[in-house]
Design an enzyme around this catalytic site. Structure first.
Site, PDB file in Angstrom:
ATOM      1  N   GLY A 207       0.788  -1.232   0.000  1.00 20.14           N
ATOM      2  CA  GLY A 207       0.000   0.000   0.000  1.00 20.14           C
ATOM      3  C   GLY A 207       0.816   1.277   0.000  1.00 20.14           C
ATOM      4  N   SER A 208       2.058   1.238  -0.522  1.00 21.98           N
ATOM      5  CA  SER A 208       2.818   2.499  -0.554  1.00 21.98           C
ATOM      6  C   SER A 208       2.172   3.486  -1.533  1.00 21.98           C
ATOM      7  CB  SER A 208       4.286   2.256  -0.902  1.00 21.98           C
ATOM      8  OG  SER A 208       4.439   1.897  -2.246  1.00 21.98           O
ATOM      9  N   ASN A 209       1.630   2.974  -2.629  1.00 25.87           N
ATOM     10  CA  ASN A 209       0.906   3.876  -3.543  1.00 25.87           C
ATOM     11  C   ASN A 209      -0.367   4.408  -2.889  1.00 25.87           C
ATOM     12  OD1 ASN A 209       2.065   4.203  -6.386  1.00 25.87           O
ATOM     13  ND2 ASN A 209       2.334   2.003  -6.035  1.00 25.87           N
TER      14      ASN A 209
ATOM     15  N   HIS B   1       0.947   0.289 -13.205  1.00 23.89           N
ATOM     16  CA  HIS B   1       1.626  -0.965 -13.552  1.00 23.89           C
ATOM     17  C   HIS B   1       3.129  -0.704 -13.641  1.00 23.89           C
ATOM     18  CE1 HIS B   1       1.978  -4.980 -15.239  1.00 23.89           C
ATOM     19  NE2 HIS B   1       2.814  -4.480 -16.140  1.00 23.89           N
TER      20      HIS B   1
ATOM     21  N   ASP C 294      -4.073  -5.143 -18.252  1.00 25.30           N
ATOM     22  CA  ASP C 294      -2.997  -4.158 -18.493  1.00 25.30           C
ATOM     23  C   ASP C 294      -3.004  -3.599 -19.922  1.00 25.30           C
ATOM     24  OD1 ASP C 294      -2.125  -4.580 -15.869  1.00 25.30           O
ATOM     25  OD2 ASP C 294      -0.782  -6.200 -16.459  1.00 25.30           O
TER      26      ASP C 294
ATOM     27  N   ILE D 138      -8.488  -9.883 -10.670  1.00 22.04           N
ATOM     28  CA  ILE D 138      -8.966  -9.346 -11.948  1.00 22.04           C
ATOM     29  C   ILE D 138     -10.461  -9.057 -11.825  1.00 22.04           C
ATOM     30  CG2 ILE D 138      -9.302  -9.870 -14.409  1.00 22.04           C
ATOM     31  CD1 ILE D 138      -6.640 -11.355 -14.292  1.00 22.04           C
ATOM     32  N   LEU D 139     -10.828  -7.820 -12.088  1.00 20.92           N
ATOM     33  CA  LEU D 139     -12.240  -7.430 -11.998  1.00 20.92           C
ATOM     34  C   LEU D 139     -12.988  -7.939 -13.234  1.00 20.92           C
ATOM     35  CD1 LEU D 139     -11.540  -3.784 -10.794  1.00 20.92           C
ATOM     36  CD2 LEU D 139     -12.594  -5.604  -9.401  1.00 20.92           C
TER      37      LEU D 139
ATOM     38  N   MET E 246      -4.356  -7.382  -6.758  1.00 19.91           N
ATOM     39  CA  MET E 246      -3.945  -8.600  -7.460  1.00 19.91           C
ATOM     40  C   MET E 246      -5.098  -9.459  -7.978  1.00 19.91           C
ATOM     41  SD  MET E 246      -0.792  -8.149  -7.470  1.00 19.91           S
ATOM     42  CE  MET E 246      -0.020  -9.687  -7.945  1.00 19.91           C
TER      43      MET E 246
ATOM     44  N   GLU F 269       6.683   5.724  -9.391  1.00 24.37           N
ATOM     45  CA  GLU F 269       5.235   5.473  -9.325  1.00 24.37           C
ATOM     46  C   GLU F 269       4.562   6.502  -8.422  1.00 24.37           C
ATOM     47  OE1 GLU F 269       3.885   1.467  -8.523  1.00 24.37           O
ATOM     48  OE2 GLU F 269       5.634   0.610  -9.493  1.00 24.37           O
TER      49      GLU F 269
HETATM   50  C1  GRF Z   1       3.468  -1.423  -7.517  1.00 23.48           C
HETATM   51  O1  GRF Z   1       4.710  -1.682  -8.093  1.00 23.48           O
HETATM   52  C2  GRF Z   1       2.401  -1.328  -8.576  1.00 23.48           C
HETATM   53  O2  GRF Z   1       2.856  -0.789  -9.775  1.00 23.48           O
HETATM   54  C3  GRF Z   1       2.018  -2.759  -8.767  1.00 23.48           C
HETATM   55  O3  GRF Z   1       2.075  -3.332  -7.493  1.00 23.48           O
HETATM   56  C4  GRF Z   1       2.974  -2.594  -6.669  1.00 23.48           C
HETATM   57  C5  GRF Z   1       2.221  -2.152  -5.469  1.00 23.48           C
HETATM   58  O4  GRF Z   1       3.041  -1.542  -4.515  1.00 23.48           O
HETATM   59  N1  GRF Z   1       0.754  -2.867  -9.446  1.00 23.48           N
HETATM   60  P1  GRF Z   1       2.399  -0.871  -3.239  1.00 23.48           P
HETATM   61  O5  GRF Z   1       1.511  -1.911  -2.576  1.00 23.48           O
HETATM   62  O6  GRF Z   1       1.613   0.322  -3.677  1.00 23.48           O
HETATM   63  O7  GRF Z   1       3.564  -0.508  -2.372  1.00 23.48           O
END
Ligand code: GRF
Length: 192
Positions: free
Chosen positions: A20-22, A114, A150, A97-98, A95, A179
């Protein structure tokens, strides 16, 4: 596409499966005055997703349900999104697929990040593939989600140089840093 009207932020759900860093980065971005989105729901398909801690930390509702029966799970998600007036979905390390029908209902309102320069390296293990193929550049892509994995329309991409010393882990770290810049920039682009 939904356009930002007045000062109201677009209510957004973030779907995760892992660290969940994003997600954390998007939450921070959403709190900036000029951000077009607010984050109002976190969905995870697993209780093991570390990113769920940001629900408590930032006081954001969460919903967790495995995709064992994906039809039931998606129906529940849709009803929650409806109830909370959520109009936009960001996938961030999600992870599962919808289904086509779910994507159709939210057509043009689901985006994903991605870790490759799409259309290169769809699916998993993008950094391993880039290094094995001796690529000189890797990168990341934010794109609209379509029924094909994707493959939806690309919103923004960022290149990252691969050095000879890079391993899949070091490359993943480099790409992830980009990202965190790219996802907010892509959201700004959509709503500007
Ligand atoms: C990221 O590299 C994103 O591009 C991919 O999964 C990873 C998720 O990282 N789809 P985080 O959980 O947001 O740290």
């Amino acid at each position: 596409m939904v356009k930002l009207t007045g000062l109201k932020k677009i209510k957004t759900a973030v779907f995760i499966s892992g660290t969940g860093s994003n997600l954390k980065n998007l939450i921070r971005f959403s709190k900036i005055k000029n951000s077009p989105i607010s984050i109002d729901l976190i969905f995870s398909n697993t209780v093991k997703a570390k990113g769920l801690i940001f629900s408590n930390q930032f006081n954001i509702k969460k919903y967790i349900s495995s995709f064992k029966d994906s039809k039931i799970t998606e129906a529940k998600i849709l009803s929650l999104l409806n109830k909370e007036n959520i109009n936009f979905i960001c996938l961030a390390g999600f992870m599962k697929i919808l289904s086509k029908s779910f994507i159709k209902k939210f057509s043009g309102k689901i985006i994903n990040i991605h870790p490759s320069l799409l259309p290169k390296y769809k699916g998993l293990d993008t950094h391993i593939k880039a290094i094995q193929n001796k690529d000189k550049v890797a990168g990341c892509t934010v794109h609209f989600v379509s029924a094909k994995l994707d493959s939806g329309k690309i919103i923004l991409q960022k290149e990252v140089k691969i050095s000879e010393k890079d391993t899949p882990t070091s490359l993943a770290e480099k790409v992830l840093r980009q990202e965190h810049k790219l996802y907010p920039a892509a959201i700004k682009k959509i709503f500007s």
